[in-house]
Every structure is written in C-alpha cells, then in structure tokens.
Write an enzyme that holds these catalytic residues in place. Structure first.
Site, short mmCIF file in Angstrom:
data_model
loop_
_atom_site.label_atom_id
_atom_site.label_comp_id
_atom_site.label_asym_id
_atom_site.label_seq_id
_atom_site.Cartn_x
_atom_site.Cartn_y
_atom_site.Cartn_z
N LYS A 158 -3.94 -0.12 0.12
CA LYS A 158 -3.00 0.86 -0.42
C LYS A 158 -1.64 0.22 -0.61
O LYS A 158 -1.26 -0.68 0.13
CB LYS A 158 -2.80 2.02 0.56
CG LYS A 158 -3.89 3.00 0.67
CD LYS A 158 -3.46 4.12 1.63
CE LYS A 158 -4.34 5.32 1.54
NZ LYS A 158 -3.83 6.41 2.38
N LYS A 210 -5.54 -1.66 4.19
CA LYS A 210 -6.39 -0.57 3.68
C LYS A 210 -6.50 -0.61 2.16
O LYS A 210 -7.19 0.22 1.58
CB LYS A 210 -5.82 0.79 4.10
CG LYS A 210 -5.84 1.03 5.59
CD LYS A 210 -5.42 2.46 5.95
CE LYS A 210 -3.95 2.71 5.78
NZ LYS A 210 -3.53 4.07 6.20
#
Length: 153
Positions: free
Chosen positions: A46, A44
């Site tokens: 992140k 993602k």
C-alpha cells in the site's frame, strides 16, 4: 474500565473512518488506535497519500480516540493487547475470521464491525483519479483546439 483496540491505515480520513471509530469507542471506555506506519504499508503493498505522522495526527484529533500507536507489523497485535490491557479487539468486517486467534492468545474479545456502505479510501482515490482524468481530457481537448486555431492562421 474497558479498553478497546483497533488498527487501520486511515488514509484520506472520511465518514467511514469516523463511523468505525465511533462504534469501536462505544464498545468500551477507552479507544486505542494502531495506525499503520509508512514502512508497514509498503510491506502490505500500500502507499498512502498522507504520511504516518499526518495520519496519526488526524486520527488522534478524533474525539472518539484516546491514544494512537504506530502499527509496524502484523505480529504486534498480541503484544499490544497485553501491553495496553485491552479487553476488546475490533476491526472492520472485511477481516472476519482473520484475527479470531487473538481471543485464544490473549483472552480479549474479538469483534468485527460492519463497514460503512458506499465509502472506502479506495473509492475516494478512484473518484479523485476519475476527476483528474476528466480534467486532463478537457485540457488536452482545449490544447488540441488551440493547435487547430494556430494551424489555420
């Protein structure tokens, strides 16, 4: 018995997380929380401060949570809903509309909960960065002052 399921990264656990989990738990009798793995977070884009293991431990210690499971892909939600016989899927309202399909696929209700205003992990990380930047400027200023003192000697 109503089972509720939610997902999140839960990095830098804060009051907004507690309020979300409390409201999610109030929708049923049992709350299952899918905590994003480090590998899924990388997909993602992140990066968490704390490891999956630590985040899962922290979330699991919350009195509103009955079970923590690893979240390793976007696609697992339907399978988890079926596996754990989930009645209600809930998530923050920043995801409105993104998971409506789960209701049709699994028959569970989908609910979006209002986020706690003025708090987010991104805000906490920004505040920490700002404090670090201020401290760094202060230290560099002190070093520069010392250098000037040494030069005068």
């Amino acid at each position: 018995m109503k089972t509720v399921l939610t997902y999140g990264t839960f990095d830098l656990f804060h009051a907004g997380h507690i309020r979300l989990l409390k409201r999610a738990r109030s929708l049923g009798d049992r709350l299952i929380v899918g905590c994003s793995t480090d590998e899924f977070n990388a997909l993602k884009g992140k990066q968490s401060v704390f490891s999956y293991e630590d985040r899962a431990l922290i979330v699991g210690a919350c009195k509103f949570v009955d079970l923590v499971i690893p979240e390793s892909s976007w696609q697992q939600k339907s399978d988890d809903i079926r596996k754990y016989d989930v009645d209600i899927f809930t998530i923050g309202d920043d995801w409105i509309g993104k998971f409506d399909h789960l209701s049709e696929e699994t028959g569970c209700a989908v609910t979006y909960l209002t986020r706690t205003p003025d708090i987010s992990t991104t805000d906490v990380k920004s505040a920490i960065q700002q404090l670090c930047d201020e401290k760094k400027r202060s230290i560099l200023g002190a070093v520069d002052h010392l250098r000037q003192c040494v030069d005068r000697l």
